[in-house]
Design a protein around this motif. Structure first.
Motif, short mmCIF file in Angstrom:
data_model
loop_
_atom_site.label_atom_id
_atom_site.label_comp_id
_atom_site.label_asym_id
_atom_site.label_seq_id
_atom_site.Cartn_x
_atom_site.Cartn_y
_atom_site.Cartn_z
N UNK A 93 -75.58 -59.86 31.28
CA UNK A 93 -75.07 -58.58 31.49
C UNK A 93 -74.13 -58.71 32.83
N UNK A 94 -73.35 -59.77 32.76
CA UNK A 94 -72.38 -59.72 33.81
C UNK A 94 -71.35 -58.61 33.85
N UNK A 95 -70.85 -58.36 35.15
CA UNK A 95 -70.07 -57.44 35.61
C UNK A 95 -68.89 -57.97 36.43
N UNK A 96 -68.02 -57.08 36.68
CA UNK A 96 -66.83 -57.55 37.76
C UNK A 96 -67.38 -57.97 39.17
N UNK A 97 -68.57 -57.26 39.49
CA UNK A 97 -69.31 -57.72 40.73
C UNK A 97 -69.82 -59.10 40.78
N UNK A 98 -70.22 -59.61 39.48
CA UNK A 98 -70.81 -60.89 39.52
C UNK A 98 -69.45 -61.89 39.68
N UNK A 99 -68.33 -61.51 38.86
CA UNK A 99 -67.23 -62.36 38.76
C UNK A 99 -66.65 -62.36 40.38
N UNK A 100 -66.86 -61.27 41.17
CA UNK A 100 -66.32 -61.32 42.43
C UNK A 100 -67.32 -62.38 43.25
N UNK A 101 -68.56 -62.36 42.93
CA UNK A 101 -69.44 -63.50 43.68
C UNK A 101 -68.97 -64.76 43.21
N UNK A 102 -68.60 -65.01 42.10
CA UNK A 102 -68.24 -66.27 41.76
C UNK A 102 -66.84 -66.52 42.38
N UNK A 103 -65.88 -65.75 42.67
CA UNK A 103 -64.67 -65.91 43.21
C UNK A 103 -64.78 -66.10 44.70
N UNK A 104 -66.07 -65.73 45.32
CA UNK A 104 -66.42 -65.94 46.49
C UNK A 104 -66.92 -67.33 46.91
N UNK A 105 -67.32 -68.07 45.65
CA UNK A 105 -68.01 -69.33 45.92
C UNK A 105 -69.44 -69.54 45.15
N UNK A 106 -69.96 -68.52 44.67
CA UNK A 106 -71.39 -68.50 44.13
C UNK A 106 -71.17 -69.28 42.74
N UNK A 107 -71.95 -69.77 42.27
CA UNK A 107 -71.92 -70.77 40.90
C UNK A 107 -73.28 -70.27 40.06
N UNK A 108 -72.91 -69.59 38.92
CA UNK A 108 -73.98 -69.06 37.87
C UNK A 108 -74.65 -70.40 37.46
N UNK A 109 -75.96 -70.23 36.88
CA UNK A 109 -76.58 -71.20 36.25
C UNK A 109 -76.04 -71.72 34.96
N UNK A 110 -76.21 -72.74 34.29
CA UNK A 110 -75.80 -73.41 32.95
C UNK A 110 -76.77 -72.36 32.22
N UNK A 111 -76.03 -71.98 30.98
CA UNK A 111 -74.76 -72.36 30.62
C UNK A 111 -73.54 -71.70 30.72
N UNK A 112 -73.62 -70.95 31.72
CA UNK A 112 -72.71 -69.87 31.99
C UNK A 112 -71.12 -70.63 32.51
N UNK A 113 -71.44 -71.63 33.19
CA UNK A 113 -69.93 -72.15 33.66
C UNK A 113 -69.29 -72.60 32.37
N UNK A 114 -69.95 -73.30 31.15
CA UNK A 114 -69.42 -73.56 30.04
C UNK A 114 -68.94 -72.46 29.20
N UNK A 115 -69.65 -71.45 29.24
CA UNK A 115 -69.17 -70.13 28.62
C UNK A 115 -68.01 -69.64 29.25
N UNK A 116 -67.70 -69.73 30.56
CA UNK A 116 -66.36 -69.35 31.09
C UNK A 116 -65.46 -70.20 30.75
N UNK A 117 -65.63 -71.48 30.80
CA UNK A 117 -64.61 -72.57 30.50
C UNK A 117 -64.06 -72.24 28.99
N UNK A 118 -65.09 -71.94 28.01
CA UNK A 118 -64.82 -71.66 26.83
C UNK A 118 -64.20 -70.30 26.48
N UNK A 119 -64.31 -69.33 27.26
CA UNK A 119 -63.89 -68.14 26.84
C UNK A 119 -62.23 -68.29 27.53
N UNK A 120 -62.06 -69.09 28.64
CA UNK A 120 -60.67 -69.33 29.06
C UNK A 120 -59.95 -70.06 28.00
#
Length: 465
Positions: free
Chosen positions: A40-67
């Motif tokens: 249930x991620x939203x734009x606020x969660x992505x804003x945190x990622x842009x600020x330097x936080x890192x979600x736990x696996x497998x979310x980084x892999x999902x981000x790479x795949x959707x890009x």
């Protein structure tokens, strides 16, 4: 706590993709559902990622795949700036970092038997960089895989029938009841019986095609069962072991069969980039003298991928070539080892229906799906449920509500016999397809029945991370 470093790599990918933070979050959530995750991620969660936080696996892999899907190229996790530094004693690294395929077989089977380790491994998104496609001399033989009774084509005679019998038994169980049924028994057999024999074989390090080929078939089957049970990443790691074992056995057809299976699974997970790459490579790597059933299987798989990719002419050309290969093989009926020895009519007709659906020809797709059902054994509950569900949705699109409801009822009748994430997903999608007909009494009755059947159970330790 130190100040976080802004994630410039993720910002660059967002700019390149043309997405905003909310669109990225929605894409990750949607892909997560394919892997059985409730995100249930939203734009606020992505804003945190842009600020330097890192979600736990497998979310980084999902981000790479959707890009990767958005940009039409492979995007590695490292490019997102979300990858975490591997922790000391990481159980996934202990398994996946082992270069020896026999050692990895042992570790994978042990991890699948342990709920905590299974969970950790399924969080590790499979990466295309983990596959280095081998090369075979152009004069290499076809490497036909093991058949029941010890006949193995060009392989040396005397193939141990025990491995073939086990493949037969578990392949039949998976067809009937799904990947979550008896999977742990297969893993235990591989770990307790197959691995010790591989280790004691004097030729395993060089060339022992009988044992290596049989082991590759078993790991391929374990990968399929894991994927069907809702553990696709762990299944991919088993496929990787199957590829390496097939390569050691110099069995290029089995290697190609596994790669094609991985391609279609990638397509189910919306990973079109890898689906395209692996389906093409499978045909390129297949032996020049590959049997008609092998070529039919590979061509049909690539036809589906091409159709999904919008390559209409290429998909139809592959489908036509697959049909010619299928006609070239005497129709011996469906058997439990068809995945490795011949392509059963029911499976091929279902694949034909999928190609036609992607191409928008619903009328002919419905015919192909009905033909598939006519050839399916009545006890193959998983395959029949998936086919009934696909046909029901197709008939709904054609405006044939009564016929679609009959297919829904038949799909539901098979469901209690299955232990499969795919069957649950299929019935859930079917229930949603009936939403516009909620005022129709019979449609409402069927939809309510599907709702009761697919009501979520408490999460188990092997599913959602």
């Amino acid at each position: 706590m130190g100040r976080r470093t802004p994630n410039r790599q993720l910002a660059a990918l967002l700019a390149e993709s043309g997405w905003n933070a909310g669109e990225l979050a929605r894409a990750v959530n949607a892909l997560g559902t394919k892997y059985g995750l409730r995100l249930r991620y939203d734009r606020t969660a992505v804003a945190h990622w842009l600020e330097g936080s890192r979600p736990r696996p497998p979310v980084p892999g999902l981000v790479a795949q959707v890009f990767g899907r958005r940009l039409g190229r492979v995007v590695h996790v490292g490019e997102t700036g979300l990858a975490r530094t591997a922790a000391t004693g990481n159980p996934a690294e202990a398994v996946l970092g082992n270069a020896d395929p026999v050692d990895r077989m042992t570790a994978l089977c042990g991890a699948d038997a342990d709920p905590a380790r299974r969970l950790a491994l399924n969080r590790e998104m499979f990466a295309a960089t983990g596959i280095r496609l081998p090369t075979w001399p152009s004069t290499a033989g076809p490497g036909t895989v093991v058949r029941p009774g010890g006949t193995a084509g060009p392989l040396p005679p005397g193939t141990d029938p025990r491995l073939a019998d086990v493949v037969t038994i578990f392949a039949e169980l998976a067809e009937k009841y799904g990947g979550a049924h008896a999977r742990s028994a297969l893993g235990a057999y591989i770990a307790d019986d197959v691995v010790p024999r591989l280790r004691t074989s004097p030729h395993t390090k060089t060339r022992d095609p009988e044992m290596l080929t049989g082991s590759a078939c078993l790991m391929h089957l374990l990968g399929m069962m894991l994927a069907d049970a809702g553990l696709p990443n762990l299944g991919y790691h088993c496929y990787r072991s199957a590829l390496e074992l097939a390569h050691r056995a110099d069995n290029r057809n089995l290697y190609a069969i596994t790669l094609r299976t991985m391609a279609v699974q990638a397509l189910r997970l919306d990973d079109l980039t890898h689906a395209r790459q692996w389906s093409h490579s499978a045909l390129e790597l297949a032996a020049p003298t590959a049997t008609s059933p092998v070529r039919c299987y590979l061509l049909a798989g690539r036809a589906v991928v091409r159709a999904a990719d919008g390559e209409r002419e290429g998909a139809l050309a592959d489908l036509l070539a697959a049909e010619r290969c299928h006609e070239a093989e005497a129709d011996e009926g469906a058997g439990p080892l068809d995945l490795f020895t011949r392509y059963p009519p029911a499976a091929f007709r279902y694949q034909r229906g999928e190609v036609l659906l992607w191409l928008g020809d619903r009328t002919q797709a419905a015919v192909a799906l009905q033909d598939s059902l006519a050839a399916r054994p009545p006890t193959h509950h998983v395959s029949r449920l998936l086919t009934h569900a696909q046909l029901a949705r197709t008939l709904l699109d054609l405006g044939q509500l009564e016929a679609a409801l009959d297919q829904c009822r038949q799909a539901a009748a098979h469901y209690p016999h299955t232990s499969s994430r795919r069957t649950t997903t299929a019935l859930t999608a079917l229930r949603r397809s009936l939403a516009p007909y909620r005022r129709h009494p019979q449609a409402r009755e069927v939809r309510d029945h599907l709702t009761r059947l697919t009501r979520p159970a408490p999460p188990d330790s092997g599913g959602t991370p």
